[in-house]
Enzyme design. Sequence first.
Site, PDB file in Angstrom:
ATOM      1  N   TRP A 191      -4.281  44.749  60.856  1.00  0.00           N
ATOM      2  CA  TRP A 191      -5.169  43.780  61.145  1.00  0.00           C
ATOM      3  C   TRP A 191      -5.208  43.322  62.676  1.00  0.00           C
ATOM      4  O   TRP A 191      -4.661  42.558  63.225  1.00  0.00           O
ATOM      5  CB  TRP A 191      -4.875  42.429  60.295  1.00  0.00           C
ATOM      6  CG  TRP A 191      -5.947  41.676  60.028  1.00  0.00           C
ATOM      7  CD1 TRP A 191      -7.000  40.876  60.927  1.00  0.00           C
ATOM      8  CD2 TRP A 191      -6.739  41.573  58.605  1.00  0.00           C
ATOM      9  NE1 TRP A 191      -7.783  40.503  60.190  1.00  0.00           N
ATOM     10  CE2 TRP A 191      -7.773  40.710  58.790  1.00  0.00           C
ATOM     11  CE3 TRP A 191      -5.968  41.908  57.404  1.00  0.00           C
ATOM     12  CZ2 TRP A 191      -8.282  40.369  57.725  1.00  0.00           C
ATOM     13  CZ3 TRP A 191      -7.078  41.675  56.067  1.00  0.00           C
ATOM     14  CH2 TRP A 191      -7.965  40.998  56.443  1.00  0.00           C
ATOM     15  N   ASN A 210      -1.641  43.915  49.813  1.00  0.00           N
ATOM     16  CA  ASN A 210      -1.532  44.654  50.969  1.00  0.00           C
ATOM     17  C   ASN A 210      -1.860  43.438  52.029  1.00  0.00           C
ATOM     18  O   ASN A 210      -1.942  42.340  51.482  1.00  0.00           O
ATOM     19  CB  ASN A 210      -2.740  45.443  51.131  1.00  0.00           C
ATOM     20  CG  ASN A 210      -2.773  46.774  50.375  1.00  0.00           C
ATOM     21  OD1 ASN A 210      -1.469  47.076  50.244  1.00  0.00           O
ATOM     22  ND2 ASN A 210      -3.645  46.948  49.713  1.00  0.00           N
ATOM     23  N   THR A 211      -1.743  43.449  53.372  1.00  0.00           N
ATOM     24  CA  THR A 211      -2.060  42.370  54.206  1.00  0.00           C
ATOM     25  C   THR A 211      -3.576  41.897  53.901  1.00  0.00           C
ATOM     26  O   THR A 211      -4.600  42.562  54.098  1.00  0.00           O
ATOM     27  CB  THR A 211      -2.270  43.039  55.753  1.00  0.00           C
ATOM     28  OG1 THR A 211      -0.975  43.617  55.821  1.00  0.00           O
ATOM     29  CG2 THR A 211      -2.266  41.843  56.623  1.00  0.00           C
ATOM     30  N   GLN A 212      -3.587  40.668  53.498  1.00  0.00           N
ATOM     31  CA  GLN A 212      -4.782  40.309  53.150  1.00  0.00           C
ATOM     32  C   GLN A 212      -5.284  39.070  54.471  1.00  0.00           C
ATOM     33  O   GLN A 212      -6.647  38.650  54.424  1.00  0.00           O
ATOM     34  CB  GLN A 212      -4.892  39.366  51.936  1.00  0.00           C
ATOM     35  CG  GLN A 212      -4.283  40.354  50.943  1.00  0.00           C
ATOM     36  CD  GLN A 212      -5.078  39.920  49.584  1.00  0.00           C
ATOM     37  OE1 GLN A 212      -5.515  38.856  49.374  1.00  0.00           O
ATOM     38  NE2 GLN A 212      -4.738  40.835  48.445  1.00  0.00           N
TER      39      GLN A 212
END
Lengths: 283, 274, 230
Positions: free
Chosen positions: A151, A44-46
Amino acid sequence: MDHDPFRWGRPRDDIYGKYDYSIANSEHYFQEHKDKYSEFPRMNTQEPIVTGTSVIGIKFEDGIIMAADNLGSYGSLSRFTDIERLIEFNDKTVVGISGDISDLQKIERLLEELKIESSYDDVNIEFQADNIHKYLRNVLYSRRNKMDPLWNSLIVGGIGSDNEPFLKYVDLLGVEYASPALSTGFGNYLAIPILRKFLEEKGIDETKTDSDNFRNIKEEEARKCVLECMKVLFYRDARSLNKFSIVTISKKNGIKLEKNLKIEDMSWEFAKDIKGYGNGQRY
Amino acid sequence: MAGLSFENYQRNQFLSSKGYAVPKATSTGTTIVGCKFNGGVVIAADTRATAGPIVADKNCEKLHRIAPHIWCAGAGTAADTEMVTQLISSNIELHSLYTNREPRVCTALTLLKQHLFKYSGHIGAYLIVAGTDPTGSHLFSIHAHGSTDIGYYQTLGSGSLAAMSVFESRWKLDLTKEEAMKLCSDAIQAGIWNDLGSGSNVDLCVMEAGKDAVLHRNYLTPNVRSQKANNYIFNRGATVVLKEKTIYSKLELVSEEVIISTPEERPEAMEVDA
Amino acid sequence: MSSDYSNIKDSAPIEHRFNPYSDNGGTILGIAGEDFAVLAGDTRHTTGYSINSRYEPKVFDVGDNIIMSANGFSADGNSLITNFKTNLQWYHFNNNEEKLKISSAARLIQHLLYGKRFFPYYVHTIIAGLDENGKGAVYSFDPVGSYEREQCRAGGAAASLIMPFLDNQVNFKNQANQPLRYLSLNEVLSLVKDAFSSATERHIHVGDYLEILIVTKEGVRTELYPLKRD
C-alpha cells in the site's frame, strides 16, 4: 476481541458465535480448504495502518531534488516522528515512499536483497534509477494482481541509463508516469501547482527529458521551491510534520541526503487578528 | 413543529431499494477564492461547469450579487448556489427596506447559514461571501451544512487546494487592491491549470469601501479555442429528404403597409453639442 | 442482536476491499487510409480531478511497422504492450526474424486479452499498420479480446464524443451524394487535430498534447501538437 496470541485480533467465538462464511459468500472456499487452512479466511492488507504522507520531487539543471517529512501517522495520531522515507539505493538512485510504513520496510528489504544479489563478484551489475523504477513497478503490479498490494506510492529519482536526470512515479496499482515535477498524496493538490508554476517560469518543455531542457534551473532555486512546498504542506496537510529530509542527486556532485531539517520562515502573525467565525464573536 | 421531519425517510429508502434512487443533481467542480486588501475585498471564480467528466458550460457565471456591495462566489450544486443566493438576496433587500439601513455582510452570512443548516447539507451550496458595509469590508466562507469561517483569504471548490497553495506561499498582510486582484486571479489560475473540475476564464469582483462594486466578467481569458483545421459546412442536399408535407395553406395578402426609415432621423440619437 | 445481524447480512454487500482498477483518462483515435494508417492519442495522464503528467505517451511503435495503444487503466495498458512486445520478440526468434503480419498481431492480442478473461486488462486497445496488400489497417479490441478490422475507431474517455464525428467525416454517414472514398493523409491529419481539439474543449480528461503516429511503407513517424491545458 480475542487476546490469545495465536488468535489475536479475531472476534471471540464464545461472544460472537462461529465466523459466518456465508457473509462473504465464501462457503465453498471454506469447504474446499478447511483441512488445509485455519478456519479464518486469509487476510491481505486492506487498508494502510501506520502511514507516511507526501513525497515531492523536481528536476533541475543536472539532477533531481526530493523531499519527504519524518512523520508516521497512526490514523489521526502522530505516532512516530523519526521515520526516514527517502531510501538511498546507490549514489545514483533514491526511492521516496509514502503510504503504509510496514510495506515501506518490506520495499526497503527487497531493495537491500536486490543490492546483495547484484553485488557478487561474478555478477557485476550497476543499477541505474530507471532500472530500480522498473523493478519496483513490477513488484507493485504483481502484488496488485495477487490482490495483495503493497500500500504505497513511490517516486524514484536519480540518474537514468541515458545519463540524464530521472524522476518517475509508481503506486500500489502499478500505475506509472513521469513528469519534471512529481508528488504523491496530498502534495498532488498543494505542491504540484507551485512546482509546475516554477517550471513554467523557467520555460521548461515537459515533452523533453534531456538535461539541456533544464539548464535554466539552478540547484539552489529548485531547492528553495521544494522548501516552499514543504512549508505549504505543513500549513495545510493535517498528517504532516515540520521535520523533514531532502535528497539531491546530481551528475556533478552525486548524492547528498540532508536529514532533520526544520521548516523555516513560517508566518502565523495574522492569526491573532482572526476572531470567531463570522457573527461578531469576541474570541 | 420544531426540528426536522424525517417522515419520508422510510419511503425514500424503500423507493431507492426498488431502483428509484434520488436523481443526482449536477455538481460543479470549481475554484472560487476571496482575499481582503487595505480598503476592500476581492472575490474570483473560474467559469467551467461540469456534468461528470463533460464540460457543460465553458463560460458560466459563478459570481452572484446578493446586494449592490455584497457579492458571493458559489461552488457545489449549481442550482443550489443560484437559488439560495437569489432567496437571500431578496430577503436582504426586504430587510434593508424595513430597517432603512445599508445591508450588512454579516446579515447575509447569518441568513445563509441558518437556511443551509436547516437543510442539513441537502442544499449543496458552498459559498464565499464578501462585501463592504458601514462596518467595513468582510470575507466569509460557508459550507453546505451551515458552518462558517472567517479569514483574510478563503478558497472553496475542487480547486480549493491548488488555489490555497498560491495564498499560502504568497499572501501577506496589507495588500493593495492591485496586489489582491493579482493574487486572486493567480489562485484561480492554479485551479484552472491543475484541477480538472476547473477551467476556462477568470471572473473577478472588487468591492471597495465607499465605492460601487466592480464586476470584471472574464477578467482573464487564457483559454481561447484554437482555429479548427477544416470547416464543416455541408453541401446543399447533404440531408436526404424522406418525406414532404405542407401543413399550412397558401398565405393570403390581407393588407399592405410601407414603412420608410431613414437613419438620420432616429429620435434616440444623442444630442452632441456642436 | 440476531435481527440486527441478519439485517446487515441480507442487505446489499458493502464493498470494503482493495480495488485493483483505476481510470487514467485520455483518448485515442485510429484511422486507416489507402496506403497509410494513423494512431493518435493525447498525452494527459489523470486520476480523478488531478493531472498526473502532461506528457505521458501512450501510443507506441511496437515494431514490424505496427503501432499500438491500450487506453484506460494505464498499468494494464503498459503491461499489455510490454507483453505484446515480448511475444513479438519470441516470434522473431522462433521464425527466423520473419515480420509479423498485422492480422496475426491482432489475433495475438485477442489471446493476450482473453487470457485474462476473469481479471481483465481494463483497456480499449487499438493497433494500426499496413496489411499484406499495403492497405492501411486499423484493428480495435474490447477489454476481453473481441476485435474487428475497421476504417476508423476512437477509444478511451472521449470515444463517445469523437466516434459520431468520424462516422460522418470518414465514412460519410448521413451525407447524401457523398461517394465513399479514401481520405488523403493531409485530410486525415486535419480531422484528427479537429477531433482532439474539440474533445479537449468538452472532456476534462483530454488535453495537453496530441501525439500522432503515422505508418507508411517507409516506416513510422511521429508528430506532436499542443492542446489546451485547462
